[in-house]
Design a protein around this motif. Sequence first.
Motif, short mmCIF file in Angstrom:
data_model
loop_
_atom_site.label_atom_id
_atom_site.label_comp_id
_atom_site.label_asym_id
_atom_site.label_seq_id
_atom_site.Cartn_x
_atom_site.Cartn_y
_atom_site.Cartn_z
N SER A 35 0.94 -0.75 -0.47
CA SER A 35 -0.19 0.01 -0.19
C SER A 35 1.15 1.66 -0.01
CB SER A 35 -1.13 0.36 1.24
OG SER A 35 0.17 -0.21 2.36
N ASN A 36 1.72 0.78 1.24
CA ASN A 36 2.96 2.67 0.82
C ASN A 36 3.81 2.27 -0.07
OD1 ASN A 36 2.85 4.04 3.22
ND2 ASN A 36 2.55 1.80 4.42
N GLY A 37 3.99 0.89 -1.03
CA GLY A 37 4.99 1.39 -2.60
C GLY A 37 4.07 1.65 -3.90
N ARG A 38 2.39 1.81 -3.36
CA ARG A 38 1.66 2.56 -4.54
C ARG A 38 2.11 4.01 -4.30
NH1 ARG A 38 -3.22 -1.58 -3.61
NH2 ARG A 38 -2.45 -3.54 -4.76
N LYS A 39 2.18 5.00 -3.17
CA LYS A 39 2.39 6.52 -2.90
C LYS A 39 3.68 6.89 -3.77
CE LYS A 39 -0.97 4.98 0.46
NZ LYS A 39 -1.30 5.58 2.10
N LEU A 40 3.51 7.83 -4.37
CA LEU A 40 4.59 8.54 -4.46
C LEU A 40 4.44 9.67 -3.97
CD1 LEU A 40 7.03 8.90 -5.71
CD2 LEU A 40 5.80 10.34 -8.16
N PRO B 77 -2.59 2.49 -8.82
CA PRO B 77 -3.21 1.08 -8.55
C PRO B 77 -2.41 -0.02 -8.18
CG PRO B 77 -2.91 1.19 -11.00
CD PRO B 77 -2.14 2.91 -9.83
N HIS B 78 -0.82 0.34 -8.38
CA HIS B 78 0.13 -1.00 -8.27
C HIS B 78 1.38 -0.47 -7.97
CE1 HIS B 78 -1.66 -4.21 -11.01
NE2 HIS B 78 -2.86 -3.05 -11.36
N GLU B 79 2.15 -1.40 -7.56
CA GLU B 79 3.54 0.04 -6.76
C GLU B 79 4.61 -0.18 -7.68
OE1 GLU B 79 5.90 -2.64 -3.41
OE2 GLU B 79 3.78 -4.54 -3.71
N ILE B 80 4.98 1.30 -7.94
CA ILE B 80 5.86 2.27 -7.90
C ILE B 80 7.34 0.96 -8.11
CG2 ILE B 80 7.18 4.05 -8.11
CD1 ILE B 80 4.74 5.20 -6.75
N VAL B 81 7.37 1.09 -9.34
CA VAL B 81 9.22 0.42 -10.06
C VAL B 81 10.60 1.31 -10.17
CG1 VAL B 81 10.40 -1.31 -11.20
CG2 VAL B 81 8.09 -1.46 -10.36
N ASP B 82 9.83 2.67 -10.57
CA ASP B 82 10.61 3.42 -11.00
C ASP B 82 10.08 4.80 -11.21
OD1 ASP B 82 13.54 4.34 -11.51
OD2 ASP B 82 13.45 3.95 -13.18
N VAL B 83 11.03 6.28 -11.07
CA VAL B 83 10.66 7.24 -11.32
C VAL B 83 12.33 7.94 -12.05
CG1 VAL B 83 9.70 9.13 -10.24
CG2 VAL B 83 9.62 6.96 -9.25
N VAL B 84 12.16 9.27 -12.87
CA VAL B 84 12.17 9.74 -13.48
C VAL B 84 11.65 11.14 -13.80
CG1 VAL B 84 13.54 7.64 -15.13
CG2 VAL B 84 11.95 8.80 -15.68
N MET B 85 12.19 12.03 -13.96
CA MET B 85 11.93 13.06 -14.47
C MET B 85 12.60 14.86 -14.64
SD MET B 85 10.85 14.98 -10.24
CE MET B 85 12.15 14.94 -9.10
N ARG C 39 8.59 17.39 -17.10
CA ARG C 39 7.65 16.27 -17.02
C ARG C 39 8.21 15.40 -16.26
NH1 ARG C 39 4.88 18.99 -19.25
NH2 ARG C 39 3.96 18.66 -21.29
N MET C 40 7.68 14.18 -15.71
CA MET C 40 7.72 13.57 -14.53
C MET C 40 7.58 12.02 -15.15
SD MET C 40 7.51 12.46 -10.54
CE MET C 40 5.56 13.10 -10.39
N CYS C 41 8.09 10.82 -15.26
CA CYS C 41 7.62 10.00 -15.70
C CYS C 41 7.46 9.03 -14.24
CB CYS C 41 8.30 8.89 -16.69
SG CYS C 41 8.24 10.03 -17.85
N ILE C 42 6.43 7.69 -14.14
CA ILE C 42 6.24 6.78 -13.26
C ILE C 42 6.24 5.39 -13.76
CG2 ILE C 42 5.43 5.67 -10.95
CD1 ILE C 42 4.63 9.88 -11.72
N LEU C 43 7.06 4.73 -13.47
CA LEU C 43 6.71 3.71 -13.96
C LEU C 43 6.28 2.53 -13.18
CD1 LEU C 43 7.57 0.81 -16.23
CD2 LEU C 43 9.86 0.26 -15.61
N LEU C 44 5.57 1.46 -13.40
CA LEU C 44 4.41 0.46 -11.99
C LEU C 44 5.12 -1.27 -12.70
CD1 LEU C 44 1.14 1.84 -11.67
CD2 LEU C 44 3.22 2.68 -10.95
#
Length: 430
Positions: free
Chosen positions: A87-92, A109-117, A121-126
Motif C-alpha cells: 500500500s505504501n509502495g503505491r504512493k509517491l 493502482p500498483h507498486e512503483i518500480v522507478d521514477v524519472v523526471m 515531465r515526471m514519469c512513473i513506472l509501475l
Amino acid sequence: MKVLRFNQDASCCVVSAAAHQVNIYNCDPFGKCFELNDRTENDGHETSAQYDTAKQRSIPTVDRGFIIEMLFSTSLVAIADRSRGSSNGRKLKIVNTKRNSTICELSFPHEIVDVVMNRKRMCILLESDQIYVYDISCMKPLETIDLWEDHFKKAVKESRKPSAGRVLNDASRRRNSWGHRMRPRMALSGDDRSILCYTSYSATKSNPESYLLHDVVVYDALNVAPVNYLNSIHKGNISSLAVSHDGKLIATASDKGTIIRVVATGVDSEYDSTRPLLHEFRRGSRPCNLYQLVFNRNTTLLACVGDTDTIHIFGLNSTDGNGIPNEGGEDERLLANSNSDTLRDVVGSGESPKQLATFLSRHLKASIPNQHLRRDSAHIKVRVDYDYCVGFPEEFPNQVYVASSDGTFKVYTIPSTPGECVLSKTSSFT
C-alpha cells in the motif's frame, strides 16, 4: 548502506543507510544536505522487512526500500517507500527538502518500480508495466502508457492476433511480473525536450508465446506522442538503458552484458533510419549484470557499472581506423560482398591452396561480427563485493564521481590518454 542514485547533473547523491533512512549529500563541497528518518510502521510491516541488497544488485533502484528521484539540485524530490508494504509502495510523495514538507501525494493502482523526471515531465513506472506521464509544474496526469496493451496493438497491426488463451496467459504474467528477473527499463532526457525511452515487449521469431524486452520506444513526453520504434537492438533482453541529455542518443546493454550499443533516437532532423547504430563497444568477454549506463552532459563519455571489478568509461568522439561495424548491418554486408567477389577472383585464377589460405586469414576474418569493437578509453578498478553508482559532474568535465555501498564517495580524474582513472579525493557517507 544502499546507494540509490545521483541526480541529473551529479551535483547530489542519494543514499540509504537503513530501510527507514534516506540521506542526500551535496557532492561539491561534500556534505549532507537532507535527511529523512521515518521509523514509524504502517500496515503491520516492519520498515526493515525484505530490504535485501544482495538480491537487488542487478536492479539497484528497485528494491524493498526507497525509490527516490531528485530534480537536479532543487529542493523537489519524489519519494516512494516500498519497505512498509504494497500500500505504501503505491504512493509517491513529492517533498520539499528545504521545508521538509510534503507538497502532494500521488496514489497508483500498483507498486512503483522507478521514477524519472526533468523540469517539464515526471514519469512513473509501475510493476504492472505501465508508465504514467505527469506535467511536473502542476502534477497533472497527461498519459498512461501500457506496455502490454501497446504490444498487442502491434500484434494486431502485424496480423498476429493473439488468442484468448494467450491474452489470459499474458495477463497472468503481467500480474506476477515482479517476480521475473527482467523488467522494462525507462530513461528521460534531462533537457526540456523530455524524450522518454523505454523498452518494449516483442515476441520471438522461434516461439510466438515467448517474449523479449529488446525493442525500445522513443516517446515525446512533452507533446505526449511516440517518435520512433527501434527493433531488436540486442538479441536478448535489455538490462540497462540510458538516454543522453538532449535525447538524441540512447545506450543499451543486454542481460549478457558484453556488448554496449549507442543508437540514435531519431528525434533530430539528420536522423538516418537505415543506420541508427552509432557506436558499439565491448565491455568484456565474460557475461555480467550491467545495472547502470550514464552519459556525461556533452555526450562525449559513456560509463557502465556492473557486478564486475571494473567500471568502464567509453569515449564517444574517438573513431577507429577500421570503423565500427554494426553486427549484421550495412557495413558488414558490404564487407562480406566485397570479400565474396575477391574470393571468386582468387579461385577463378587458379591460385595455390597456400594463397587461398592467406586470403581467408586476411580478408574473411575481417567480416566476423564484433571483430573491431572498441574497448574502454578509461576504467576504474573496484571491489566486487559492493554496489556502485557513477555520475559525471557538469562543472568538472574531466572528473567522474563514484558512490559505493561501503559508505565512500570518491572523485576520480579521467586520464587524457586511455588508462586507469586517478583517485583525487575520498569522502565518507557518515
